[in-house]
Scaffold this motif. Sequence first.
Motif, PDB file in Angstrom:
ATOM      1  N   ASN A   1      13.161  72.686  52.299  1.00  0.00           N
ATOM      2  CA  ASN A   1      14.002  71.890  53.188  1.00  0.00           C
ATOM      3  C   ASN A   1      15.487  71.968  52.869  1.00  0.00           C
ATOM      4  N   ASN A   2      15.871  72.966  52.103  1.00  0.00           N
ATOM      5  CA  ASN A   2      17.287  73.170  51.802  1.00  0.00           C
ATOM      6  C   ASN A   2      17.568  74.669  51.877  1.00  0.00           C
TER       7      ASN A   2
ATOM      8  N   ARG B   1      18.437  76.510  48.610  1.00  0.00           N
ATOM      9  CA  ARG B   1      17.287  76.718  47.731  1.00  0.00           C
ATOM     10  C   ARG B   1      16.314  77.730  48.332  1.00  0.00           C
TER      11      ARG B   1
ATOM     12  N   LYS C   1      18.943  69.128  42.024  1.00  0.00           N
ATOM     13  CA  LYS C   1      19.933  68.965  43.087  1.00  0.00           C
ATOM     14  C   LYS C   1      21.338  68.953  42.525  1.00  0.00           C
TER      15      LYS C   1
ATOM     16  N   ASP D   1      19.997  68.436  52.317  1.00  0.00           N
ATOM     17  CA  ASP D   1      18.648  68.834  52.698  1.00  0.00           C
ATOM     18  C   ASP D   1      18.414  68.518  54.171  1.00  0.00           C
ATOM     19  N   SER D   2      17.611  69.380  54.799  1.00  0.00           N
ATOM     20  CA  SER D   2      17.208  69.092  56.176  1.00  0.00           C
ATOM     21  C   SER D   2      16.047  68.107  56.156  1.00  0.00           C
TER      22      SER D   2
END
Length: 857
Positions: free
Chosen positions: A553-554, A557, A785, A853-854
């Motif tokens: 979700n990033n 990453r 993070k 993050d999404s």
Amino acid sequence: MTTFIKRYYAALLFALAIALAHFGVWAIANRAQALIDAPLIVNGFAYSGFQVNQSPFEKQFPSTAELARDLHILYPLSHRIRTYSSLENSEVVALASNIGFKVTAGAWLGADSLANQREIEALKAKIANYPHIERAIVGNEVLLRNDMPVEQLITYLDQVREEKKVPVSTAEPWHVWLKNPELVKHVDYIAVHLLPYHEGVPIDQAVNYSLDRYQELMDTYPRKKIVITEIGWPSRGPAIGAAVASRVNQAQFVREFLAKTAYKNYDYYLMEAFDQPWKVKLEGWAGPYWGMFDANRQPKYSLHGAVPKDTRWIKKVTWATAIAFLPILFIAIRFRHWGIGGRISMAILLQACITTLVVAWNLPGDYYYTFRDIIILIALIIGMMMTSAVLMIYGVEFSEVMFKGNWRRAYKRAVALPSNQELFVSVHLACYNEPPAMVIATIESLSQLDYKNFEVIVVDNNTKDEALWKPVEAYVDSLPANFRFFHLPKWPGFKAGALNFALKETDPRAEVIGVVDADYVVTQDWLGALVPHFSDTKVAVVQAPQAHRDWENNFFRRMSNWEFEGFFKIGMHHRHERNALIQHGTMTLVRHQSLKDVGGWSEWCICEDTELGLRLLERGYELRYIDETFGRGLTPSNFDALKSQRFRWAFGAMQILKHHLPKLLGDSTLSFGQRYHFLTGWFGWMGDALQLFFTLGSIGWTVAMLLFPKAFSLPVAIMLTPVLCFLVLKGALGPVLYRKTMNCSWTDIFGASLASLGLSHAIARGIMMGIIQKRGVFKPTAKGKSTSSKLVILNPIREEVALLLGLIASALAMLLTRGFNNIDAQLWVTMLTLQSLPYISTLACQIIAQLPDSKKQ
């Protein structure tokens, strides 16, 4: 020989097919070009008698015999010449008169008034003594060069005209005559230079453009006779706008001009009779190449029939084909178990690299190179050889992965042994300044292993903050006795030092040592699936790939994950095929006795894991790679952490290479394949270092061209080819292999490629520092993070941003000064643009790393 042919006839046919195809490509590319035929008579030649290694700047002048030979060469084509000086090569007028030439004699004028007066007096003396002088020219492009004001030039003209023996003029380009109508009143005729190449006119319009300018002068000054004292086109030189210098274009211009003026009343002197290499200092790169004959007095083209693009192409292609034949035959034999596509791609790439080097080596035969040029060429050829080597190494990996088919050493998980037959495993976990929750998650996963016979030793070294290591200690104390924790307040050797300490504390029953990074969560079947491989006594290492979690979700990453994944899905398979693994320090299992036999972990190397793997290979052990995920860690927390990690790997690679070079090159048990991979496996990273040098050199060369345009010119296109090919292939091969080997989207492939390019500068610095320095500092990679401030977003990439700005400024300056239609400038700007891609990628990665993050779907 007959036996060899029978055994390898297919390989011989393959090599011969590549050779014939190579010859065919050259033959098609160098087909002679049909041009309009021209009369075999030239009205006149501009003549300068300096031979190939002579120069007025060095006071090296041709002998009388050399001048006479020149005139005899020209006499069948023309009976008229134009000279530029009355003092230099002063015997030309006498020699020409004896042979039967009519001479337009010149006096060279410059900023030195005394020298100018000597030229004037010598010209007047020649006019008085040689009736074959039909005209005089006082000064050549004096106003164009701003050597003197027009009033002073008029004074010199009037001084010679007083003799009233021959018509007198001065030679200038057409636009100078139009701007100076007062000058026309002081000449007997207009001596004009029509050189459309300098004005960027395309070759198919050049002759008509010249005649139009001639007509414009006639319309402006209808009562003055006009003599074209220079008209022509160079065979070599930089592109100026749409004007391209080449042998074929030179022949086309001259033929078309001669044909169009053959039956008309044009009085002209072709620019020029013989190439003059010394003119590069006066006129820049194109200056030496205006002659109908080269500096060795050989004709560069004929006035009838087709004109070849390169008169030496057969020699070049023969050498390139001959040099490549045996290596291509080796490829056909050595890799015969690959698919035909793999052998063809390898052969084509090899032939292209060798051809480029052969063409570069032959440049002194095509150009008039000075000693400085030769030194620069040798340096460039060395750079081209290194770049070609990197390209070939990329090509080997690409061809094998793309076309080989099945891997011969494709090991899979072993069948789990009964608990009473399990080998005892000691799992070591080293940590330093790590978040306690992350380390505890790793230890918890180890406590849930579906394996009975093991211990876990956690070593925290040099962490000063008790809030980081005390919770870990407390958690380990809550676990069974086979889990132990050690805190070392001050301990040398970085991670290797901690692992060596763990070896001393290892249970004597341990037959296998496992190493896990502090951020990894392992699967329950890790040991059960892999430890049985050690039943083969030749096996010293069983390696599972690194993998990641919590990256979906990033986007940053995701980029990091897929960039890592490429090595384990492509590079590790490629190396495993020849038992030449890069051992990495997590998810690795090592035979305890083998580790002790080679002296444990090396504390002098910041990549102690890879260094250990090479030492084990040198002892003749086998390293196995099981391409199945048994644990997942965290991606680097931000782009700075990712850069730091890659810098460390590159630095450590050079430490290893320097330390092990004697065994890699000399007496050892290493196989050819192992030597190949450990000598060449880091060439891709060395290519990044080489590209950094090319980038700095390109910026420096651009600045030099802008400041000193006559001394520094745009390189010949062949010199840029390897750099352009390297950048293009590096950017193209990776995505193609990703699509072949991994189940990821094009978006993820783009992200991985962006991350890979963005790391180029960090790798280049790591390589260079690893070569220079002996020891490095182990800097753990920050995981999790990122919390970096947006105000300091550019701090970690200051060097990359500076280089990017330098490349952008260089490209814009080149376009603005050389013209947006200049082909050579466009090629140079294309190279600068491609060189900027790694730095653009770095900036993009740094920006992307700051994105949140999404939301989960």
